[in-house]
Design a protein around this motif. Structure first.
Motif, PDB file in Angstrom:
ATOM      1  N   LEU A  98       0.808  -1.224   0.000  1.00 20.35           N
ATOM      2  CA  LEU A  98       0.000   0.000   0.000  1.00 20.35           C
ATOM      3  C   LEU A  98       0.842   1.274   0.000  1.00 20.35           C
ATOM      4  O   LEU A  98       0.752   2.100  -0.916  1.00 20.35           O
ATOM      5  N   VAL A  99       1.663   1.425   1.045  1.00 18.99           N
ATOM      6  CA  VAL A  99       2.344   2.711   1.236  1.00 18.99           C
ATOM      7  C   VAL A  99       3.350   2.975   0.117  1.00 18.99           C
ATOM      8  O   VAL A  99       3.408   4.087  -0.434  1.00 18.99           O
ATOM      9  N   ALA A 100       4.118   1.953  -0.277  1.00 17.47           N
ATOM     10  CA  ALA A 100       5.139   2.149  -1.316  1.00 17.47           C
ATOM     11  C   ALA A 100       4.482   2.536  -2.644  1.00 17.47           C
ATOM     12  O   ALA A 100       4.916   3.472  -3.322  1.00 17.47           O
ATOM     13  N   ASN A 101       3.410   1.848  -2.995  1.00 18.27           N
ATOM     14  CA  ASN A 101       2.711   2.163  -4.247  1.00 18.27           C
ATOM     15  C   ASN A 101       2.120   3.563  -4.217  1.00 18.27           C
ATOM     16  O   ASN A 101       2.193   4.305  -5.202  1.00 18.27           O
ATOM     17  N   ALA A 102       1.530   3.904  -3.075  1.00 16.65           N
ATOM     18  CA  ALA A 102       0.901   5.220  -2.964  1.00 16.65           C
ATOM     19  C   ALA A 102       1.960   6.320  -3.055  1.00 16.65           C
ATOM     20  O   ALA A 102       1.754   7.333  -3.728  1.00 16.65           O
ATOM     21  N   ARG A 103       3.093   6.094  -2.383  1.00 11.88           N
ATOM     22  CA  ARG A 103       4.150   7.121  -2.415  1.00 11.88           C
ATOM     23  C   ARG A 103       4.664   7.319  -3.850  1.00 11.88           C
ATOM     24  O   ARG A 103       4.909   8.455  -4.281  1.00 11.88           O
TER      25      ARG A 103
ATOM     26  N   ASN B 102     -14.156   3.445   5.660  1.00 14.49           N
ATOM     27  CA  ASN B 102     -12.899   3.277   4.953  1.00 14.49           C
ATOM     28  C   ASN B 102     -11.749   3.210   5.961  1.00 14.49           C
ATOM     29  O   ASN B 102     -11.847   3.765   7.051  1.00 14.49           O
ATOM     30  N   VAL B 103     -10.680   2.527   5.575  1.00  5.95           N
ATOM     31  CA  VAL B 103      -9.451   2.545   6.379  1.00  5.95           C
ATOM     32  C   VAL B 103      -8.379   3.102   5.453  1.00  5.95           C
ATOM     33  O   VAL B 103      -8.073   2.488   4.428  1.00  5.95           O
ATOM     34  N   ALA B 104      -7.836   4.260   5.789  1.00  6.06           N
ATOM     35  CA  ALA B 104      -6.919   4.900   4.838  1.00  6.06           C
ATOM     36  C   ALA B 104      -5.662   5.409   5.529  1.00  6.06           C
ATOM     37  O   ALA B 104      -5.631   5.595   6.745  1.00  6.06           O
ATOM     38  N   THR B 105      -4.627   5.582   4.728  1.00  4.73           N
ATOM     39  CA  THR B 105      -3.406   6.239   5.195  1.00  4.73           C
ATOM     40  C   THR B 105      -3.213   7.474   4.328  1.00  4.73           C
ATOM     41  O   THR B 105      -3.301   7.396   3.103  1.00  4.73           O
ATOM     42  N   LEU B 106      -2.973   8.613   4.977  1.00  6.88           N
ATOM     43  CA  LEU B 106      -2.729   9.841   4.230  1.00  6.88           C
ATOM     44  C   LEU B 106      -1.223  10.048   4.099  1.00  6.88           C
ATOM     45  O   LEU B 106      -0.510  10.032   5.097  1.00  6.88           O
ATOM     46  N   LEU B 107      -0.757  10.231   2.867  1.00  8.73           N
ATOM     47  CA  LEU B 107       0.670  10.489   2.643  1.00  8.73           C
ATOM     48  C   LEU B 107       0.786  11.835   1.945  1.00  8.73           C
ATOM     49  O   LEU B 107       0.078  12.069   0.958  1.00  8.73           O
TER      50      LEU B 107
ATOM     51  N   GLY C   8       6.509  14.214   3.080  1.00  9.93           N
ATOM     52  CA  GLY C   8       6.978  12.995   3.742  1.00  9.93           C
ATOM     53  C   GLY C   8       6.094  12.540   4.887  1.00  9.93           C
ATOM     54  O   GLY C   8       6.351  11.508   5.505  1.00  9.93           O
ATOM     55  N   GLY C   9       5.043  13.310   5.197  1.00  8.30           N
ATOM     56  CA  GLY C   9       4.144  12.953   6.302  1.00  8.30           C
ATOM     57  C   GLY C   9       3.331  11.701   5.985  1.00  8.30           C
ATOM     58  O   GLY C   9       2.858  11.542   4.868  1.00  8.30           O
ATOM     59  N   VAL C  10       3.206  10.817   6.994  1.00  7.24           N
ATOM     60  CA  VAL C  10       2.405   9.603   6.839  1.00  7.24           C
ATOM     61  C   VAL C  10       1.440   9.539   8.015  1.00  7.24           C
ATOM     62  O   VAL C  10       1.862   9.594   9.166  1.00  7.24           O
TER      63      VAL C  10
ATOM     64  N   ALA D  49      -4.424   6.596   0.594  1.00  2.62           N
ATOM     65  CA  ALA D  49      -4.188   5.214   0.178  1.00  2.62           C
ATOM     66  C   ALA D  49      -5.083   4.293   0.985  1.00  2.62           C
ATOM     67  O   ALA D  49      -5.157   4.415   2.204  1.00  2.62           O
ATOM     68  N   ASN D  50      -5.768   3.405   0.301  1.00  2.00           N
ATOM     69  CA  ASN D  50      -6.496   2.398   1.082  1.00  2.00           C
ATOM     70  C   ASN D  50      -6.379   1.021   0.448  1.00  2.00           C
ATOM     71  O   ASN D  50      -6.362   0.877  -0.771  1.00  2.00           O
ATOM     72  N   ASP D  51      -6.238   0.047   1.351  1.00  2.00           N
ATOM     73  CA  ASP D  51      -6.131  -1.338   0.926  1.00  2.00           C
ATOM     74  C   ASP D  51      -7.559  -1.861   0.787  1.00  2.00           C
ATOM     75  O   ASP D  51      -8.243  -2.099   1.789  1.00  2.00           O
TER      76      ASP D  51
END
Ligand code: C5P
Length: 404
Positions: A333-338, A366-371, A375-377, A351-353
């Motif tokens: 997830l995170v690598a692709n989104a970045r 939803n379960v998401a990560t904001l990038l 560089g903030g995660v 980014a969400n899986d």
């Protein structure tokens, strides 16, 4: 009895005046309670001829206030106490009589006295016969009150209980609820013009078939709704969905990715930020056939051509606008989104899986990560799409503040 000043949810006082639409106010209280508002109801004498206080008391779970100078009511839920409790005072239905009294500064019953005493915003939802609504005295009163900062909802048009057709119906309780939420929200996106995309595309194969994806549009519509509530001007470019446009939002309906691109490029120059929540179709059939493809063939080969990447195109010509993308992933997830954040020159990516429970296309959560590009995660827990929309806007405002 519960004290008036407690709890975290917001406090709404509902004043009910005597019109047939009182019954819709009952449904409104039910919706407010379901969304954890704390509700106190005040009824005028005339309204009790339509619905009994017991109905509102049962639904709101709180005593209903009906009298200004009652020994018991004044000591438990006195008019100043209710006026101070209110974070918003709603009058629904608001009759011509109550509007007239408020405009004239009359405070001769509990409701009009609370209106005088409260410092909370007051929202009125008039409901009456169409000719009463058009009456110039009423219209003058509404104009006067609007000038003094009172908020009004337009009555809806349609069949009226008096037998007439026209403007005079109390809007649907869901619409009144939306207006309440909007008034209670901080207007920190005022001055922003948000361009939001939502939903899937459909790429025609022949006159009756198309290629599409499972996007419901719910994330983009949640962004549109919350953006409008927070004071932004919102343009929603939407693929085909079953959703109604949120109130106060301009919707442009499109079907294919090419149509979405045209609409986005046209609106882009005048917006301050773009939120691309649409699941843009990555491919379209090379030839869309004008006649229905017949069955009976042993196999059928489709040749697909890539669609333009709308967001990438915007990223190449950003002009100081904030660009927010979405990455629905099923792995790393995170690598692709970045990588997408960088490649598309974005400020933020959500980014969400989509394989995780509670995350993805059709649900309300939803379960998401904001990038972000600094560089903030920010990995966020499971939440409703509306709440996620709010978090995204909080982040957008932070990015904007830091870029000054
Ligand atoms: O590269 P990927 O499709 O995963 O990127 C997702 C993001 O890019 C989303 O914000 C989507 O709306 C946008 N996108 C686009 N045009 C495409 C494909 C995706 O704008 N053709």
């Amino acid at each position: 009895m519960e004290p008036l000043h407690s709890g975290n949810s917001q406090n709404v006082v509902l004043g009910v005046s005597g019109g047939i639409a009182c019954y819709k106010a009952v449904e409104l209280v039910r919706l407010l309670i379901r969304e954890s508002f704390r509700v106190r109801v005040i009824m005028t004498k005339e309204s009790m001829k339509f619905v009994t206080p017991l109905t509102f008391q049962t639904i709101s779970g709180q005593p209903v206030a009906t009298e200004l100078f009652s020994l018991t009511q004044e000591s438990q839920i006195g008019h100043i106490n209710i006026a101070d409790f209110a974070e918003l005072l709603l009058i629904a239905p608001a009759t011509a009589n109550v509007i007239g009294k408020i405009a004239a500064g009359i405070a001769d019953d509990l409701l009009t006295t609370v209106v005088m005493a409260t410092q909370a915003p007051v929202l009125l939802a008039p409901s009456m016969n169409v000719h009463m609504y058009q009456n110039p005295i009423l219209q003058e009163n509404i104009r006067k009150l609007k000038g003094l900062g009172y908020h009004f909802m337009e009555p809806a048009e349609g069949y009226l209980a008096c037998g007439y057709e026209g403007k005079g119906r109390l809007p649907d309780p869901a619409e009144v609820l939306e207006e309440i939420k909007s008034l209670l929200k901080k207007k920190d996106l005022l001055g922003h013009r948000l361009l939001i995309t939502a939903g899937p595309n459909r790429e025609p194969l022949d006159p009756v078939r198309y290629l599409s994806n499972r996007s419901s549009g719910k994330m983009g519509y949640a962004l549109a709704r919350m953006g409008a509530r927070r004071g932004a001007e919102v343009i929603l470019v939407s693929g085909p969905t079953a959703l109604d446009p949120p109130s106060g939002v301009r919707r442009i309906s499109v079907t294919t990715a090419a149509e979405m691109r045209d609409a986005v490029l046209k609106e882009f120059p005048r917006c301050t930020a773009v939120l691309m929540a649409a699941a843009v179709a990555d491919f379209r059939p090379v030839n869309s056939i004008s006649k229905k493809i017949k069955k009976g063939k042993k196999s059928l080969q489709l040749t697909l051509r890539p669609n333009p990447d709308i967001l990438k195109e915007l990223g190449e010509n950003k002009n100081g606008k904030i660009l927010i993308g979405f990455a629905a992933e099923t792995e790393t997830l995170v690598a692709n989104a970045r990588r997408k954040l960088r490649e598309k020159n974005l400020d933020l990516i959500v980014a969400n899986d989509v394989t995780e429970p509670g995350s993805g296309f059709d649900g309300d959560t939803n379960v998401a990560t904001l990038l972000d590009s600094k560089g903030g995660v920010d990995p966020l827990p499971l939440m409703r799409k509306e709440e996620l929309a709010d978090r995204i806007y909080d982040h957008l405002l932070k990015l904007k503040a830091n870029s000054k």
